[in-house]
Motif scaffolding. Sequence first.
Motif, PDB file in Angstrom:
ATOM      1  N   THR A  67       0.834  -1.201   0.000  1.00  0.00           N
ATOM      2  CA  THR A  67       0.000   0.000   0.000  1.00  0.00           C
ATOM      3  C   THR A  67       0.870   1.254   0.000  1.00  0.00           C
ATOM      4  O   THR A  67       0.546   2.254  -0.658  1.00  0.00           O
ATOM      5  N   ALA A  68       2.008   1.211   0.709  1.00  0.00           N
ATOM      6  CA  ALA A  68       2.927   2.358   0.701  1.00  0.00           C
ATOM      7  C   ALA A  68       3.440   2.637  -0.709  1.00  0.00           C
ATOM      8  O   ALA A  68       3.526   3.796  -1.137  1.00  0.00           O
ATOM      9  N   VAL A  69       3.793   1.581  -1.445  1.00  0.00           N
ATOM     10  CA  VAL A  69       4.234   1.778  -2.832  1.00  0.00           C
ATOM     11  C   VAL A  69       3.101   2.382  -3.655  1.00  0.00           C
ATOM     12  O   VAL A  69       3.325   3.258  -4.504  1.00  0.00           O
ATOM     13  N   SER A  70       1.862   1.928  -3.407  1.00  0.00           N
ATOM     14  CA  SER A  70       0.717   2.462  -4.161  1.00  0.00           C
ATOM     15  C   SER A  70       0.511   3.946  -3.853  1.00  0.00           C
ATOM     16  O   SER A  70       0.065   4.706  -4.714  1.00  0.00           O
ATOM     17  N   ILE A  71       0.820   4.358  -2.626  1.00  0.00           N
ATOM     18  CA  ILE A  71       0.695   5.779  -2.270  1.00  0.00           C
ATOM     19  C   ILE A  71       1.709   6.612  -3.040  1.00  0.00           C
ATOM     20  O   ILE A  71       1.439   7.767  -3.408  1.00  0.00           O
ATOM     21  N   LEU A  72       2.865   6.025  -3.331  1.00  0.00           N
ATOM     22  CA  LEU A  72       3.863   6.704  -4.160  1.00  0.00           C
ATOM     23  C   LEU A  72       3.452   6.736  -5.628  1.00  0.00           C
ATOM     24  O   LEU A  72       4.085   7.420  -6.431  1.00  0.00           O
ATOM     25  N   LEU A 106      -1.387  -3.146  -7.942  1.00  0.00           N
ATOM     26  CA  LEU A 106      -1.656  -2.235  -6.846  1.00  0.00           C
ATOM     27  C   LEU A 106      -2.788  -1.310  -7.250  1.00  0.00           C
ATOM     28  O   LEU A 106      -3.079  -1.142  -8.438  1.00  0.00           O
ATOM     29  N   MET A 107      -3.428  -0.699  -6.259  1.00  0.00           N
ATOM     30  CA  MET A 107      -4.411   0.355  -6.501  1.00  0.00           C
ATOM     31  C   MET A 107      -3.936   1.584  -5.749  1.00  0.00           C
ATOM     32  O   MET A 107      -3.698   1.529  -4.533  1.00  0.00           O
ATOM     33  N   LEU A 124       7.725  -8.370  -2.174  1.00  0.00           N
ATOM     34  CA  LEU A 124       8.395  -7.574  -3.205  1.00  0.00           C
ATOM     35  C   LEU A 124       8.340  -6.083  -2.872  1.00  0.00           C
ATOM     36  O   LEU A 124       9.318  -5.351  -3.068  1.00  0.00           O
ATOM     37  N   ALA A 125       7.193  -5.635  -2.389  1.00  0.00           N
ATOM     38  CA  ALA A 125       7.065  -4.225  -2.016  1.00  0.00           C
ATOM     39  C   ALA A 125       8.024  -3.874  -0.885  1.00  0.00           C
ATOM     40  O   ALA A 125       8.625  -2.794  -0.878  1.00  0.00           O
ATOM     41  N   CYS A 160      15.197  -0.933  -0.843  1.00  0.00           N
ATOM     42  CA  CYS A 160      16.225  -0.573  -1.828  1.00  0.00           C
ATOM     43  C   CYS A 160      16.225   0.914  -2.169  1.00  0.00           C
ATOM     44  O   CYS A 160      17.285   1.480  -2.482  1.00  0.00           O
ATOM     45  N   LEU A 161      15.074   1.549  -2.137  1.00  0.00           N
ATOM     46  CA  LEU A 161      14.948   2.921  -2.635  1.00  0.00           C
ATOM     47  C   LEU A 161      15.869   3.936  -1.967  1.00  0.00           C
ATOM     48  O   LEU A 161      16.357   4.851  -2.649  1.00  0.00           O
ATOM     49  N   PRO A 162      16.151   3.839  -0.652  1.00  0.00           N
ATOM     50  CA  PRO A 162      17.071   4.832  -0.072  1.00  0.00           C
ATOM     51  C   PRO A 162      18.448   4.855  -0.724  1.00  0.00           C
ATOM     52  O   PRO A 162      19.142   5.879  -0.681  1.00  0.00           O
TER      53      PRO A 162
END
Length: 225
Positions: A101-106, A153-154, A179-180, A186-188
């Motif tokens: 859900t955090a990835v979906s918020i991005l 994702l939504m 995976l999320a 990894c993103l940092p």
Amino acid sequence: MTEDERALRGELIEACRSMNRLGINKGTAGNISLRHGDGFLISPTGIPYDKLTPEHVVAMNWDATFSGDVLPSSEWRFHRDILRARPDLNAVVHTHSTNATAVSILGREIPAIHYSIAAAGGGTIPCAPYQIFGSQELADAVVRTLEGRRACLMAHHGVIAAHVSIARALALAVTVEELATLYLQCLPAGEPLVLSEAQIADVMVKFKTYGQQTPEVQQGLRRAS
């Protein structure tokens, strides 16, 4: 209700409870559906999973009609439209797992950071644009986003995972959350390296013979080796 249908309803209830035990959902935020007969079974709206009985599971028709006074999940539209559009899929699991859900918020898709993404049908887990929950607009966006995929994702909402059975759809929902989690970790350090389309295609071929196989497939594998 036949004994077979009662067993399917029980399987759906157990999967709802498993979502919370696995940590990919909280409360009654998620929902699950299963193709059955001339329509589908779906979890009800707003009833705690530990209170569910087979009678609470709602049998819906493709025209959205149902019998009884138990209301279906507010997300019945995308469950119906996915199952109606995708004869290769028999079960749909929707969760609000934290990291996905955090990835979906991005507003991002999950890229091919790990070979297990191929379980979702390709090299990405795409993100459907935001639409208000329960709406036909959301259902339409999800069906489009799922083309060629078994998970998406939504935006600002959560995850959909669909497969040939509830067990496999639930397992895929767990994979999406894993995976999320990897992606966010990894993103940092910057955008992570990703596997190529050719590498993912190789994994998808490999997955066709992964796990226990029928005797016929086992014989073919022995001949190939």
